[in-house]
Design an enzyme around this catalytic site. Structure first.
Site, PDB file in Angstrom:
ATOM      1  CB  CYS A  60      -8.066   4.252  -8.971  1.00 42.47           C
ATOM      2  SG  CYS A  60      -9.331   5.532  -8.946  1.00 42.47           S
ATOM      3  N   GLY A  86     -15.947   8.828 -18.403  1.00 44.24           N
ATOM      4  CA  GLY A  86     -15.430  10.169 -18.185  1.00 44.24           C
ATOM      5  C   GLY A  86     -14.861  10.376 -16.799  1.00 44.24           C
ATOM      6  CG  PHE A  87     -15.378  14.149 -15.169  1.00 46.76           C
ATOM      7  CD1 PHE A  87     -16.219  14.691 -14.205  1.00 46.76           C
ATOM      8  CD2 PHE A  87     -15.522  14.595 -16.486  1.00 46.76           C
ATOM      9  CE1 PHE A  87     -17.171  15.650 -14.525  1.00 46.76           C
ATOM     10  CE2 PHE A  87     -16.469  15.554 -16.818  1.00 46.76           C
ATOM     11  CZ  PHE A  87     -17.297  16.075 -15.831  1.00 46.76           C
ATOM     12  CB  ALA A  88     -16.307  10.043 -10.626  1.00 44.45           C
ATOM     13  CB  SER A  92     -11.823   8.535 -10.182  1.00 45.79           C
ATOM     14  OG  SER A  92     -11.438   8.393  -8.830  1.00 45.79           O
ATOM     15  CB  ILE A  93     -10.222  10.575 -15.223  1.00 45.65           C
ATOM     16  CG1 ILE A  93     -10.558  11.959 -14.669  1.00 45.65           C
ATOM     17  CG2 ILE A  93     -10.376  10.554 -16.745  1.00 45.65           C
ATOM     18  CD1 ILE A  93      -9.606  13.055 -15.123  1.00 45.65           C
ATOM     19  N   GLY A  94     -11.870   7.721 -15.973  1.00 50.96           N
ATOM     20  CA  GLY A  94     -11.751   6.488 -16.728  1.00 50.96           C
ATOM     21  C   GLY A  94     -12.551   6.633 -18.007  1.00 50.96           C
ATOM     22  CG  HIS A 143     -19.841   5.996  -9.777  1.00 54.28           C
ATOM     23  ND1 HIS A 143     -18.892   6.958 -10.024  1.00 54.28           N
ATOM     24  CD2 HIS A 143     -19.656   5.043 -10.725  1.00 54.28           C
ATOM     25  CE1 HIS A 143     -18.168   6.612 -11.070  1.00 54.28           C
ATOM     26  NE2 HIS A 143     -18.605   5.441 -11.506  1.00 54.28           N
TER      27      HIS A 143
END
Length: 227
Positions: free
Chosen positions: A181, A163-165, A150-152, A90
């Site tokens: 990832c 959530g998401f980036a 990306s989603i986690g 991030h």
């Protein structure tokens, strides 16, 4: 702070009691602590669901089952957190979204929830002329030039966390220090790189909020509690 298109303050949506909060630039640990607090409040019924939008100073986070073998350079510090997925990066210029939803009243289907988040990112990207797609067996949003979002996610007492980036205009060099990832040779891209000009993150926030609200009740309708 509540906002509608282009950051203008507004009331909560009349169609939903969900709050939308623009946190600006916030340290990862501070945003994580806020999520933890809100999860407790939502589970207790003392707070409405909320969508947090934020940018973080540079930080690497890794999911609960992620492998440190995906760190490519000595000295890279990571923050281990309770989400799915492996390691990611991030930094300012990346729009991070943390939806805290009561999935206990929205179907209790985490996989379907992940597909919902992908759909929000795909719809947002399309607003900027970028074709985002899914890839079989991989969570996130992809383009011909690489991975765009990306989603986690995780959940506690069926309240969603993380959530998401979405990569908007960040310096992508930070991804070169990891296997993003957990995928070897995973190319990363951004809206600005694909479009060929700087994209204002405030415009992207506006479209994310729009699509999140527009898609939520179709994908994850709120079920009426019964006695």
């Amino acid at each position: 702070m509540f906002f509608n298109d282009f950051g203008q303050h507004c009331r909560r949506s009349e169609a939903s009691s969900m709050e939308k909060r623009d946190l600006g630039l916030m340290a990862y640990a501070e945003a994580y602590a806020l999520q933890e607090s809100l999860v407790q409040e939502i589970a207790a019924g003392s707070s409405p669901e909320v969508l947090l939008l934020v940018e973080h100073p540079p930080v690497y986070t890794i999911g609960r089952t992620g492998s440190l073998e995906n760190v490519l350079e000595p000295g890279v510090e990571t923050v281990r957190i309770n989400r799915g997925g492996d390691i990611t990066y991030h930094a300012p210029g990346q729009l991070v979204g943390y939806p805290l939803l009561n999935l206990g009243r929205r179907g209790r289907d985490l996989r379907h929830y992940l597909r919902f988040l992908e759909e929000v990112m795909i719809s947002t990207s399309a607003d900027f002329g970028v074709a985002g797609t899914r890839r079989e067996g991989k969570t996130g949003v992809w383009t011909e030039e690489g991975k765009l979002a990306s989603i986690g996610a995780g959940a506690r007492r069926w309240i969603s966390m993380h959530g998401f980036a979405l990569n908007v205009s960040l310096d992508l060099a930070g991804f070169s220090r990891i296997h993003p990832c957990g995928i070897v040779g995973c190319p990363m891209t951004s809206l600005s790189r694909i479009i060929g000009r700087e994209v204002a993150i405030e415009q992207v926030k506006s479209r994310v909020v729009h699509h999140f609200e527009a898609l939520l009740e179709d994908w994850l309708p709120l079920q009426v509690a019964t006695a």
